[in-house]
Every structure is written in C-alpha cells, then in structure tokens.
Design an enzyme around this catalytic site. Sequence first.
Site, mmCIF file in Angstrom:
data_model
loop_
_atom_site.group_PDB
_atom_site.id
_atom_site.type_symbol
_atom_site.label_atom_id
_atom_site.label_comp_id
_atom_site.label_asym_id
_atom_site.label_seq_id
_atom_site.Cartn_x
_atom_site.Cartn_y
_atom_site.Cartn_z
ATOM 1 N N HIS A 100 0.840 -1.212 0.000
ATOM 2 C CA HIS A 100 0.000 0.000 0.000
ATOM 3 C C HIS A 100 0.876 1.265 0.000
ATOM 4 O O HIS A 100 0.664 2.181 -0.814
ATOM 5 C CB HIS A 100 -0.909 -0.021 1.231
ATOM 6 C CG HIS A 100 -1.740 1.215 1.407
ATOM 7 N ND1 HIS A 100 -3.050 1.297 0.988
ATOM 8 C CD2 HIS A 100 -1.445 2.426 1.961
ATOM 9 C CE1 HIS A 100 -3.521 2.502 1.266
ATOM 10 N NE2 HIS A 100 -2.570 3.211 1.867
ATOM 11 N N GLU A 101 1.847 1.305 0.879
ATOM 12 C CA GLU A 101 2.653 2.533 1.010
ATOM 13 C C GLU A 101 3.511 2.783 -0.227
ATOM 14 O O GLU A 101 3.765 3.937 -0.589
ATOM 15 C CB GLU A 101 3.512 2.463 2.274
ATOM 16 C CG GLU A 101 2.728 2.358 3.585
ATOM 17 C CD GLU A 101 1.719 3.475 3.795
ATOM 18 O OE1 GLU A 101 1.930 4.583 3.272
ATOM 19 O OE2 GLU A 101 0.697 3.226 4.475
ATOM 20 N N HIS B 126 1.699 4.881 -2.558
ATOM 21 C CA HIS B 126 1.815 6.322 -2.282
ATOM 22 C C HIS B 126 3.145 6.869 -2.798
ATOM 23 O O HIS B 126 3.197 7.954 -3.379
ATOM 24 C CB HIS B 126 1.737 6.581 -0.767
ATOM 25 C CG HIS B 126 0.361 6.417 -0.193
ATOM 26 N ND1 HIS B 126 -0.768 6.909 -0.800
ATOM 27 C CD2 HIS B 126 -0.053 5.815 0.960
ATOM 28 C CE1 HIS B 126 -1.833 6.617 -0.043
ATOM 29 N NE2 HIS B 126 -1.417 5.954 1.017
ATOM 30 N N HIS C 218 -5.470 7.545 -1.894
ATOM 31 C CA HIS C 218 -6.369 6.463 -1.466
ATOM 32 C C HIS C 218 -7.513 6.251 -2.443
ATOM 33 O O HIS C 218 -8.079 7.204 -2.986
ATOM 34 C CB HIS C 218 -6.924 6.772 -0.071
ATOM 35 C CG HIS C 218 -5.913 6.559 0.998
ATOM 36 N ND1 HIS C 218 -5.868 7.295 2.147
ATOM 37 C CD2 HIS C 218 -4.884 5.676 1.080
ATOM 38 C CE1 HIS C 218 -4.864 6.870 2.907
ATOM 39 N NE2 HIS C 218 -4.251 5.896 2.260
#
Lengths: 118, 191
Positions: free
Chosen positions: B128-129, B132, B138
């Site tokens: 997930h990170e 980013h 998101h």
Amino acid sequence: RIAPGFTPPESITVLTVNGTNDTWHNLARFLDSSKGSHVSGMSELKKYFHRFGYLPVSDIDFTDTFDARFESAVIEYQSKLGLPVTGKLDSNTLSQIMSPRCGVRDTGHVTQFHATRR
Amino acid sequence: YAYFSGQPRWVRKTPVTLTYAFSPENTISYLTTEEIRAVVDRAFTRWAAVIPLRFSEIEDYVSADIKIGFYGGDHGDGEPFDGVLGVLAHAFSPTSGKLHFDAAERWAVDFGVERSKVAVDLESVATHEIGHVLGLAHSSVKEAIMYPSLSPRNKKVELKLDDVKGVQALYGSNPNFSLSALLASDTSTNQ
C-alpha cells in the site's frame, strides 16, 4: 429477530474486535448520532475527520455538537470509503473509523478519478 | 483510483530503476533484516510487474530514492504515529521517497508464527505505502490495495484493476504485463 421454531441458545456469544474494545467502548456513545446531536467527546471525533482531510483547518476549534459541517464531512467520508451514505454515525461508519489505517489523508490533496460508462 | 494534487510522479525517462534502502537505526528487533527485506522486495516486485520501473535495494540510506524505516510517535516529519493500531504507516508523494512504518505495531511476516491478535501484515502495508511513493492516493474501491484501512491479521497483497489502472496512467504499462491475466485473477478471487 428470532426465526419461528428457533430455540434461543442458553449462552450468548459476544462479538469482540481484537485489540479495539476500548475504542469500541469510547465510540459506542456516538452510535446513530446525526445533525443536531450533542455528545460529549464528539470534538475528538471531529479531530479524526480533520486529521484525514474531511474537515477544513478553519474548523480547528471543534465543539461536541454534530453541526452541518460535520454532517457534510461524514457524508464525504462515507462516500469516499464506499460506505452507505447516511450522514449519520451509523455502525458501518464507526466500524470504519475504528479500523487501523494508513496515515495519509483521504481528501484535500488528491485528484479523484471515477470510471464512467459511455 | 486517485492521485495527489498535481499528479506528482517520478519523472526520469523510463525504463528507470529507483533505489530503496532501510534505515539502519530505525528498525524493529523481533523480525530479522532478511525477513523485512524479503517482504518489502515482494511488494516492490508487484508494482514493478505492471509499470516500466525497476526497484533495487542499496545499502546507502542517504542516497536512496526511497527511504524506509520504522518510527515511533513524533518522529519529526509532522505526522506523528499513535501507538498500537490506529495509524499503521504513512508515505509521502513523489519524489519525497519517505516510507515510514509505525514501530509500535506488531508487524508480522507470517501469521502462522506470529500469534498476536493485533499483528499487522507487513507485506500488505508495504505494498500500500509503495503505491503512495509512486503517486497514488487512497482509492474508494474496498478490494484495492490503495483502500486506506487494513484489519489486524489480514493479508491483502495482490494489486487490483483499480490499482493497476491508476499507476499505469502515471507511468505506462510494463511491456510484459498482461491485463487479461490480472482480470482472470480478479475474477477467480471474486468467485
């Protein structure tokens, strides 16, 4: 609601969420709050919404009143996270608030794209 | 999918290799360096499979494009961590390259070994990170890697169509990537 012919069990199963019982206890008092409600501690919940981009900085002096701006924030939160949009602090919304999450804000700094059907 | 304002991205000519390194000081003691490196490597590999970027681990933390570490509480970037659960990790948009895990969490690489009820899957959060770090914000799609929440003892590591479309709009597609294979995988998962 108990189905016809169903005998209730003698024991009750209590569903707990691992590691978050204290949080549940704290958030349960907000259940089904809506615009006009006044619940002690709601200012902390507003800080959560501010933290993740749903309340603007100018609202930093938060009160415990569920006001119109907070309702808009709740609606935006529910919409952004794919929850039923009720504008209230329903159980789905409180469960989502309790969920461990990424610290990056959801809104306020993003460009959203939606798939469109042609 | 969504992007940060201005749609920042790593703008070097592709194909390009981004380097990453782990902070030698800001780490956790109950997982070995090899365990942490292995799951983070797998997370980078998933993203590299769909876009024409490569990721390579280097020793030199200071010169790495992507800097990874475990930090507790207020660690000086204006985004303090909050202890067990709550906020698990955060990362910054391109080209900052900062990727921080909350050291207070009980990070797990194998739920068969890690029995804590509040254990959090390191690979899922790393995947997930990294999204980013690459420029994705998101997503509203619950199944997507870029959806913001993850329950303890849950594992979510496979990129979904929403993630792939988002990151490929920034960087283009890896020539070896097959969308049909991903769609078949998605369908199989949903069934």
